[in-house]
Design a protein around this motif. Structure first.
Motif, PDB file in Angstrom:
ATOM      1  N   GLN A  85      76.083  47.827  28.363  1.00 55.47           N
ATOM      2  CA  GLN A  85      75.660  49.033  28.606  1.00 55.47           C
ATOM      3  C   GLN A  85      76.787  50.129  29.166  1.00 55.47           C
ATOM      4  O   GLN A  85      76.793  51.304  28.785  1.00 55.47           O
ATOM      5  N   ASP A 101      77.828  51.569  25.835  1.00 55.95           N
ATOM      6  CA  ASP A 101      76.969  52.518  25.423  1.00 55.95           C
ATOM      7  C   ASP A 101      76.905  53.934  26.128  1.00 55.95           C
ATOM      8  O   ASP A 101      77.038  54.917  25.444  1.00 55.95           O
ATOM      9  N   GLN A 102      77.318  53.574  27.337  1.00 53.77           N
ATOM     10  CA  GLN A 102      77.463  54.797  28.207  1.00 53.77           C
ATOM     11  C   GLN A 102      78.743  55.584  27.818  1.00 53.77           C
ATOM     12  O   GLN A 102      78.590  56.787  27.543  1.00 53.77           O
ATOM     13  N   LYS A 103      79.682  54.842  27.594  1.00 54.63           N
ATOM     14  CA  LYS A 103      81.120  55.497  27.174  1.00 54.63           C
ATOM     15  C   LYS A 103      80.853  56.198  25.733  1.00 54.63           C
ATOM     16  O   LYS A 103      81.355  57.421  25.781  1.00 54.63           O
ATOM     17  N   TRP A 104      80.060  55.728  25.015  1.00 57.27           N
ATOM     18  CA  TRP A 104      80.020  56.116  23.763  1.00 57.27           C
ATOM     19  C   TRP A 104      79.210  57.399  23.784  1.00 57.27           C
ATOM     20  O   TRP A 104      79.190  58.270  23.065  1.00 57.27           O
ATOM     21  N   GLN A 105      78.099  57.407  24.698  1.00 55.21           N
ATOM     22  CA  GLN A 105      76.901  58.509  24.885  1.00 55.21           C
ATOM     23  C   GLN A 105      77.846  59.842  25.507  1.00 55.21           C
ATOM     24  O   GLN A 105      77.768  60.854  25.012  1.00 55.21           O
ATOM     25  N   ASN A 106      78.904  59.474  26.480  1.00 51.66           N
ATOM     26  CA  ASN A 106      79.721  60.395  26.963  1.00 51.66           C
ATOM     27  C   ASN A 106      80.648  60.923  25.997  1.00 51.66           C
ATOM     28  O   ASN A 106      80.933  62.288  26.085  1.00 51.66           O
ATOM     29  N   LYS A 142      80.168  61.188  22.890  1.00 47.41           N
ATOM     30  CA  LYS A 142      79.256  61.886  21.829  1.00 47.41           C
ATOM     31  C   LYS A 142      79.156  63.369  22.406  1.00 47.41           C
ATOM     32  O   LYS A 142      79.353  64.334  21.633  1.00 47.41           O
ATOM     33  N   MET A 143      78.647  63.390  23.762  1.00 52.59           N
ATOM     34  CA  MET A 143      78.492  64.688  24.539  1.00 52.59           C
ATOM     35  C   MET A 143      79.804  65.527  24.490  1.00 52.59           C
ATOM     36  O   MET A 143      79.683  66.625  24.219  1.00 52.59           O
ATOM     37  N   GLU A 180      80.475  66.977  20.899  1.00 52.27           N
ATOM     38  CA  GLU A 180      79.318  67.980  20.683  1.00 52.27           C
ATOM     39  C   GLU A 180      79.569  69.198  21.209  1.00 52.27           C
ATOM     40  O   GLU A 180      79.651  70.235  20.812  1.00 52.27           O
TER      41      GLU A 180
END
Length: 192
Positions: A109, A112-117, A119-120, A123
């Motif tokens: 988890q 995943d959160q690290k990769w989401q951050n 990615k944001m 972007e």
């Protein structure tokens, strides 16, 4: 805390310890252990051959189909049942494995959160770069439009100042704007 204490009463656990003893003569069934779901595991013989005992699972709660119990059987006990593991797993080993799985889920988890951050962040960075490029192109477009206006203005001034210059395009435009059209003034002579 013992996870089996809530599933089996004390007298039943004492009975299981007694059934696990192998030094009692003529016994054909031996208790091997528990899993965290309360299932019990046994070794037994039908013909008295103690060299190769059979292994089985007795589920804590019976279900309609016998094969449905294998969803609740841990991998360590699967290995023991299929004889890919010699010794039966202990409760502590099962608890440690469960804790390891929980830690892995938490770490997954976090990853995943690290990769989401990330990615944001990428972007947003790309959006900022794109906006900067668009602003730059818009600025260049404005400069180009201003230069075109300047050229048109200077062309109009030069045209009004000197209509009979050496520029053939200017002469053609001036002639087209005049009232006398070369097509209308042309005459066709008939043939003889």
């Amino acid at each position: 805390m013992d996870p089996i204490a809530s599933k089996y009463p004390y007298w039943k656990r004492i009975l299981h310890k007694f059934q696990a003893r192998r030094d009692i003569p003529f016994r054909k069934k031996f208790f091997m252990g528990y899993d965290l779901h309360g299932n019990t595991y046994w070794e037994f013989t039908l013909d008295g051959n103690m060299g190769r005992l059979r292994r089985k699972l007795e589920p804590y709660q019976q279900s309609l189909f016998k094969t449905d119990h294998f969803e609740s059987v841990p991998p360590q006990w699967h290995q023991w049942l299929r004889r890919t593991r010699q010794n039966a797993p202990t409760l502590q080993e099962l608890i440690d494995d469960q804790l390891r799985q929980q830690r892995i889920k938490i770490l997954a988890q976090h990853a995943d959160q690290k990769w989401q951050n990330e990615k944001m962040r990428l972007e947003n960075e790309n959006r900022m770069k794109l906006q900067a490029e668009l602003d730059k192109v818009e600025e260049e477009n404005k400069k180009f439009q201003e230069e075109v206006e300047k050229v048109k203005k200077s062309a109009a001034e030069s045209e009004s100042a000197a209509p009979n210059s050496d520029d053939p395009w200017a002469q053609a435009d001036a002639q087209a704007k005049s009232e006398e059209s070369p097509i209308a003034s042309a005459s066709i002579k008939p043939r003889k």
